[in-house]
Write an enzyme that holds these catalytic residues in place. Sequence first.
Site, PDB file in Angstrom:
ATOM      1  N   LYS A 115     131.389   5.060 -12.644  1.00 53.98           N
ATOM      2  CA  LYS A 115     130.466   6.174 -12.936  1.00 53.98           C
ATOM      3  C   LYS A 115     130.215   7.045 -11.718  1.00 53.98           C
ATOM      4  O   LYS A 115     130.036   8.247 -11.836  1.00 53.98           O
ATOM      5  CB  LYS A 115     129.144   5.650 -13.503  1.00 53.98           C
ATOM      6  CG  LYS A 115     129.309   5.066 -14.879  1.00 53.98           C
ATOM      7  CD  LYS A 115     128.136   5.314 -15.778  1.00 53.98           C
ATOM      8  CE  LYS A 115     128.559   4.938 -17.200  1.00 53.98           C
ATOM      9  NZ  LYS A 115     127.644   5.176 -18.224  1.00 53.98           N
ATOM     10  N   LYS A 197     137.892   3.489 -21.743  1.00 57.78           N
ATOM     11  CA  LYS A 197     136.974   3.066 -22.803  1.00 57.78           C
ATOM     12  C   LYS A 197     136.399   4.286 -23.533  1.00 57.78           C
ATOM     13  O   LYS A 197     136.131   5.296 -22.899  1.00 57.78           O
ATOM     14  CB  LYS A 197     135.833   2.267 -22.153  1.00 57.78           C
ATOM     15  CG  LYS A 197     134.770   1.770 -23.088  1.00 57.78           C
ATOM     16  CD  LYS A 197     133.753   0.914 -22.344  1.00 57.78           C
ATOM     17  CE  LYS A 197     132.555   1.691 -21.826  1.00 57.78           C
ATOM     18  NZ  LYS A 197     131.629   2.173 -22.848  1.00 57.78           N
ATOM     19  N   LYS A 200     130.118   7.336 -24.974  1.00 51.24           N
ATOM     20  CA  LYS A 200     129.367   8.431 -25.589  1.00 51.24           C
ATOM     21  C   LYS A 200     129.137   9.567 -24.605  1.00 51.24           C
ATOM     22  O   LYS A 200     128.911  10.702 -25.013  1.00 51.24           O
ATOM     23  CB  LYS A 200     128.071   7.934 -26.226  1.00 51.24           C
ATOM     24  CG  LYS A 200     127.049   7.353 -25.322  1.00 51.24           C
ATOM     25  CD  LYS A 200     125.770   7.121 -26.116  1.00 51.24           C
ATOM     26  CE  LYS A 200     125.463   5.664 -26.318  1.00 51.24           C
ATOM     27  NZ  LYS A 200     125.266   4.924 -25.064  1.00 51.24           N
TER      28      LYS A 200
HETATM   29  P1  ATP Z   1     127.675   5.768 -21.578  1.00 54.90           P
HETATM   30  O1  ATP Z   1     128.872   6.597 -21.950  1.00 54.90           O
HETATM   31  O2  ATP Z   1     126.440   6.556 -21.405  1.00 54.90           O
HETATM   32  O3  ATP Z   1     127.948   4.798 -20.458  1.00 54.90           O
HETATM   33  P2  ATP Z   1     128.323   3.830 -23.581  1.00 54.90           P
HETATM   34  O4  ATP Z   1     128.988   4.480 -24.738  1.00 54.90           O
HETATM   35  O5  ATP Z   1     129.154   3.018 -22.632  1.00 54.90           O
HETATM   36  O6  ATP Z   1     127.397   4.860 -22.818  1.00 54.90           O
HETATM   37  P3  ATP Z   1     126.028   2.036 -23.763  1.00 54.90           P
HETATM   38  O7  ATP Z   1     124.732   2.544 -24.236  1.00 54.90           O
HETATM   39  O8  ATP Z   1     126.174   1.887 -22.282  1.00 54.90           O
HETATM   40  O9  ATP Z   1     127.235   2.926 -24.280  1.00 54.90           O
HETATM   41  O10 ATP Z   1     126.386   0.691 -24.498  1.00 54.90           O
HETATM   42  C1  ATP Z   1     125.785   0.169 -25.661  1.00 54.90           C
HETATM   43  C2  ATP Z   1     126.597  -1.015 -26.144  1.00 54.90           C
HETATM   44  O11 ATP Z   1     127.858  -0.555 -26.678  1.00 54.90           O
HETATM   45  C3  ATP Z   1     126.977  -2.008 -25.032  1.00 54.90           C
HETATM   46  O12 ATP Z   1     126.869  -3.323 -25.557  1.00 54.90           O
HETATM   47  C4  ATP Z   1     128.399  -1.684 -24.718  1.00 54.90           C
HETATM   48  O13 ATP Z   1     129.107  -2.806 -24.209  1.00 54.90           O
HETATM   49  C5  ATP Z   1     128.927  -1.283 -26.082  1.00 54.90           C
HETATM   50  N1  ATP Z   1     130.073  -0.385 -25.960  1.00 54.90           N
HETATM   51  C6  ATP Z   1     130.076   0.828 -25.343  1.00 54.90           C
HETATM   52  N2  ATP Z   1     131.283   1.400 -25.437  1.00 54.90           N
HETATM   53  C7  ATP Z   1     132.079   0.528 -26.120  1.00 54.90           C
HETATM   54  C8  ATP Z   1     133.446   0.553 -26.533  1.00 54.90           C
HETATM   55  N3  ATP Z   1     134.220   1.584 -26.253  1.00 54.90           N
HETATM   56  N4  ATP Z   1     133.932  -0.490 -27.222  1.00 54.90           N
HETATM   57  C9  ATP Z   1     133.133  -1.564 -27.522  1.00 54.90           C
HETATM   58  N5  ATP Z   1     131.832  -1.645 -27.162  1.00 54.90           N
HETATM   59  C10 ATP Z   1     131.297  -0.627 -26.464  1.00 54.90           C
END
Ligand code: ATP
Length: 331
Positions: A115, A197, A200
């Site tokens: 990040k 990955k 969002k």
């Molecule tokens: P950001 O982009 O702001 O880092 P993020 O999409 O990674 O957000 P989080 O709010 O950090 O989402 O994560 C919420 C949950 O979703 C966590 O348990 C995380 O491990 C899971 N998660 C996030 N992205 C993925 C993905 N691509 N595949 C599977 N699980 C995910």
Amino acid sequence: MDSKRQRVFSGIQPSGSPTLGNYIGAIRNWARDQDRFDNIFCIVDLHALTQPRDPEELRAKTWELSAILLAAGIDPDRSLLFAQSDVPAHTGLTWLLTTITPMGWLNRMTQFKSKAGSDRESVGAGLYIYPVLMAADILLYHTNCVPVGEDQKQHVELTRDIAERFNGLFGELFTIPEPMIPPVGARIMDLYEPERKMDKSRPTGAISILDPPDAIRKKVSRAVTDSLASIRFSPEQPGLLNLLTIIQALTGKSEEEILEEFEGQGYKAVKDRAAESIIEALAPLQQRYRDYERDPDQVDLILQRGGERAREMAEPVLREAQRRIGLRRPV
Ligand code: ATP
Ligand code: LTN
């Protein structure tokens, strides 16, 4: 909630519109397993502040995410749902934990490295401390299991290390939590950059949980594949592997059953099937989301009540940690 059941705690950031990755890796598992556990789910708005945010947008995304969790089936009668910033004990315990967390442990966190990128000198210090706030979230509620996607495993392991260090220094207080990672779909990849990955905060190659069917079909039809023209579950074909994994996670079929289904067919068939599986999985959720949109106060009320209960649970644990550490007048 039943005190004999294992306590589950998990969090999700209102940092954008939640994606199919969040749904498959986290949200749907939380909803599905509600009866097996004593559940706490937290909208981690303080974590979202670790990167710059527009205040109004953060507020709107917090409501949207709460409504999505409810629409996904998180039931406030069976699970505690609240916003992190409604419970000051989270930041209170974070400070205590930072004082016993070596910098070396934080330096190993891969999420910080990815990040912060090349911006390490200018990102806010909160991004660096982020995993300690996550540890405080988990430890305040005597959590046994933390259902998360693969990317969060390292943070849960750090939480265990911090808890063990506190318990060693000041006497047993915190429960040592276990990560709970789904066997399929723990890391859904970006459709256009399948080596990254799906996030969002990077919406281009992501499917949003609220995307309408046409947008889903369009995005999936443009997903990156390869020129090998061979359908298998192989890491050498990351784009195809991602689509097959999405189908597997959403249909519950085995790899063999899926490969059989596509025998003699091309990548277009895989894309069509992936898009239809996603649309079908998300349709009931989207329908219920629209009901919450018509009654937005209902969501706010659920969060308000959740915050009250979470404060009652978390404050005594913070007070006890303060007392153990030698503070004179714990609040
Ligand atoms: P950001 O982009 O702001 O880092 P993020 O999409 O990674 O957000 P989080 O709010 O950090 O989402 O994560 C919420 C949950 O979703 C966590 O348990 C995380 O491990 C899971 N998660 C996030 N992205 C993925 C993905 N691509 N595949 C599977 N699980 C995910
Ligand atoms: N760091 C997590 C979100 C998160 C979390 C938590 C997950 C914050 N606190 C406690 C599980 C338990 C993330 O970025 N996905």
